[in-house]
Design a protein around this motif. Structure first.
Motif, PDB file in Angstrom:
ATOM      1  N   GLU A  18      76.758  83.151   0.379  1.00 43.10           N
ATOM      2  CA  GLU A  18      75.840  83.656   1.407  1.00 43.10           C
ATOM      3  C   GLU A  18      75.200  84.944   0.896  1.00 43.10           C
ATOM      4  OE1 GLU A  18      73.973  83.606   5.215  1.00 43.10           O
ATOM      5  OE2 GLU A  18      75.370  82.131   4.427  1.00 43.10           O
ATOM      6  N   PRO A  19      73.886  85.005   0.780  1.00 41.20           N
ATOM      7  CA  PRO A  19      73.232  86.184   0.180  1.00 41.20           C
ATOM      8  C   PRO A  19      73.290  87.420   1.076  1.00 41.20           C
ATOM      9  CG  PRO A  19      71.586  84.636   1.004  1.00 41.20           C
ATOM     10  CD  PRO A  19      72.919  83.955   1.148  1.00 41.20           C
ATOM     11  N   GLY A  20      73.394  88.587   0.432  1.00 42.52           N
ATOM     12  CA  GLY A  20      73.237  89.859   1.129  1.00 42.52           C
ATOM     13  C   GLY A  20      74.442  90.393   1.861  1.00 42.52           C
ATOM     14  N   LYS A  21      75.585  89.715   1.786  1.00 46.43           N
ATOM     15  CA  LYS A  21      76.746  90.121   2.578  1.00 46.43           C
ATOM     16  C   LYS A  21      77.673  91.030   1.765  1.00 46.43           C
ATOM     17  CE  LYS A  21      75.408  87.628   6.075  1.00 46.43           C
ATOM     18  NZ  LYS A  21      74.914  88.263   7.315  1.00 46.43           N
ATOM     19  N   GLN A  22      77.137  92.203   1.395  1.00 49.02           N
ATOM     20  CA  GLN A  22      77.949  93.175   0.675  1.00 49.02           C
ATOM     21  C   GLN A  22      77.387  94.574   0.889  1.00 49.02           C
ATOM     22  OE1 GLN A  22      77.733  92.138  -3.457  1.00 49.02           O
ATOM     23  NE2 GLN A  22      75.723  93.037  -3.741  1.00 49.02           N
ATOM     24  N   GLU A  62      83.340  73.191  -0.783  1.00 48.88           N
ATOM     25  CA  GLU A  62      83.523  72.250  -1.891  1.00 48.88           C
ATOM     26  C   GLU A  62      82.163  71.914  -2.503  1.00 48.88           C
ATOM     27  OE1 GLU A  62      85.483  68.808  -0.440  1.00 48.88           O
ATOM     28  OE2 GLU A  62      87.335  69.857   0.105  1.00 48.88           O
ATOM     29  N   LYS A  63      82.158  71.566  -3.767  1.00 51.07           N
ATOM     30  CA  LYS A  63      80.898  71.279  -4.471  1.00 51.07           C
ATOM     31  C   LYS A  63      80.056  70.248  -3.742  1.00 51.07           C
ATOM     32  CE  LYS A  63      81.176  73.780  -8.314  1.00 51.07           C
ATOM     33  NZ  LYS A  63      80.144  74.771  -8.702  1.00 51.07           N
ATOM     34  N   SER A  64      80.727  69.247  -3.172  1.00 54.34           N
ATOM     35  CA  SER A  64      79.989  68.176  -2.497  1.00 54.34           C
ATOM     36  C   SER A  64      79.274  68.661  -1.242  1.00 54.34           C
ATOM     37  CB  SER A  64      80.944  67.038  -2.135  1.00 54.34           C
ATOM     38  OG  SER A  64      81.948  67.494  -1.234  1.00 54.34           O
ATOM     39  N   MET A  65      79.691  69.821  -0.692  1.00 54.11           N
ATOM     40  CA  MET A  65      79.080  70.354   0.524  1.00 54.11           C
ATOM     41  C   MET A  65      78.073  71.461   0.229  1.00 54.11           C
ATOM     42  SD  MET A  65      82.313  70.534   3.150  1.00 54.11           S
ATOM     43  CE  MET A  65      81.281  71.021   4.530  1.00 54.11           C
ATOM     44  N   GLN A  66      77.998  71.894  -1.013  1.00 54.05           N
ATOM     45  CA  GLN A  66      77.072  72.954  -1.373  1.00 54.05           C
ATOM     46  C   GLN A  66      75.642  72.431  -1.447  1.00 54.05           C
ATOM     47  OE1 GLN A  66      78.495  75.007  -4.883  1.00 54.05           O
ATOM     48  NE2 GLN A  66      80.441  75.533  -3.924  1.00 54.05           N
ATOM     49  N   SER A  67      74.685  73.334  -1.280  1.00 57.77           N
ATOM     50  CA  SER A  67      73.287  72.940  -1.227  1.00 57.77           C
ATOM     51  C   SER A  67      72.421  74.060  -1.792  1.00 57.77           C
ATOM     52  CB  SER A  67      72.889  72.652   0.225  1.00 57.77           C
ATOM     53  OG  SER A  67      71.496  72.507   0.354  1.00 57.77           O
ATOM     54  N   GLN A  68      71.242  73.698  -2.282  1.00 59.88           N
ATOM     55  CA  GLN A  68      70.280  74.702  -2.709  1.00 59.88           C
ATOM     56  C   GLN A  68      69.652  75.408  -1.514  1.00 59.88           C
ATOM     57  OE1 GLN A  68      69.781  75.602  -5.959  1.00 59.88           O
ATOM     58  NE2 GLN A  68      71.519  74.226  -6.264  1.00 59.88           N
ATOM     59  N   GLN A  72      70.982  75.045   5.142  1.00 61.04           N
ATOM     60  CA  GLN A  72      71.772  73.819   5.250  1.00 61.04           C
ATOM     61  C   GLN A  72      73.242  74.086   4.945  1.00 61.04           C
ATOM     62  OE1 GLN A  72      71.349  70.508   2.320  1.00 61.04           O
ATOM     63  NE2 GLN A  72      70.799  69.294   4.125  1.00 61.04           N
ATOM     64  N   GLU A  73      73.502  74.886   3.924  1.00 60.97           N
ATOM     65  CA  GLU A  73      74.875  75.183   3.568  1.00 60.97           C
ATOM     66  C   GLU A  73      75.567  75.977   4.682  1.00 60.97           C
ATOM     67  OE1 GLU A  73      75.657  75.858  -0.552  1.00 60.97           O
ATOM     68  OE2 GLU A  73      77.006  77.527  -0.080  1.00 60.97           O
ATOM     69  N   ARG A  74      74.836  76.914   5.275  1.00 63.98           N
ATOM     70  CA  ARG A  74      75.397  77.695   6.380  1.00 63.98           C
ATOM     71  C   ARG A  74      75.719  76.788   7.564  1.00 63.98           C
ATOM     72  NH1 ARG A  74      71.157  81.051   7.600  1.00 63.98           N
ATOM     73  NH2 ARG A  74      71.718  82.368   5.838  1.00 63.98           N
TER      74      ARG A  74
END
Length: 214
Positions: A18-22, A62-68, A72-74
């Motif tokens: 997830e981008p930006g969460k730091q 998991e890799k199968s649930m990841q997305s570009q 969608q991934e969220r």
């Protein structure tokens, strides 16, 4: 109600992807920090005889649930969390389960330090009375532990918000925003031993107070 009669599900924050969460300096990553807190809080709850589970411990799907697609991934991540909580609600009865999602706040994900600070607790947009009661117990514990509290009004202890994991879980549910990772003083406190202990302790004390009031 006896402490052993309630199952507490602790919700971790986001994913590593997830981008930006730091924090702006990269010292605090919300996904990692939240998981560390959840594990430590779960250990402390169990020491009191309280059943505790964590909704999602891996740092990524998991890799199968990841997305570009971040969106969608969220969406997949949030649905997975809600399904996990609701399945346990169906098994045990929703009134014997509570969900506490543990996050760290941020003003803006722009990589800069900001001035907003403090601790807050959120409930869903159509929160049950039990959710509000749980939020109030955590609010009181945070105040007792000396944290600056953010409130929407002088009298309201919790922030009503449209959050998927709160609006779609069957049991009482809240989300805590534990200070601001883009406020330098808050970030320093969160990363200190003292700060971690405060955050852990307020959750344990608030949850115990809620269970004992049922």
């Amino acid at each position: 109600m006896k402490l052993s009669e309630i199952l507490v599900i602790l919700g971790t924050a986001h994913r590593l992807r997830e981008p930006g969460k730091q924090s702006p300096d990269g010292r605090l990553g919300e996904a990692v920090y939240s998981r560390e807190l959840c594990r430590e809080i779960a250990v402390k709850l169990r020491s009191y005889g309280i059943q505790a589970e964590i909704d999602f411990e891996p740092l990524d799907l998991e890799k199968s649930m990841q997305s570009q697609s971040v969106k969608q991934e969220r969406s997949r991540e949030l649905a997975m969390r809600v399904n996990f909580v609701n399945e346990l609600c169906r098994q045990r009865g929703a009134r014997r389960v509570v969900y506490v999602s543990i996050h760290v706040n941020a003003s803006v994900s722009d990589g800069q330090w900001h001035k907003a600070n403090g601790w807050q607790v959120c409930v869903g947009s159509k929160a049950s009375e039990r959710s509000k009661m749980l939020a109030g117990c955590l609010f009181d514990a945070a105040k007792t532990n000396g944290l600056k509290i953010r409130q929407p009004t002088a009298k309201l202890k919790y922030w009503p918000q449209q959050l998927y994991v709160l609006d779609n879980t069957l049991c009482p549910a809240v989300l805590t925003e534990n200070l601001f990772m883009d406020n330098l003083d808050d970030c320093d406190l969160l990363l200190s031993d003292e700060g971690r202990h405060i955050i852990e302790r307020l959750h344990v004390e608030g949850i115990i107070k809620y269970i004992e009031s049922l």
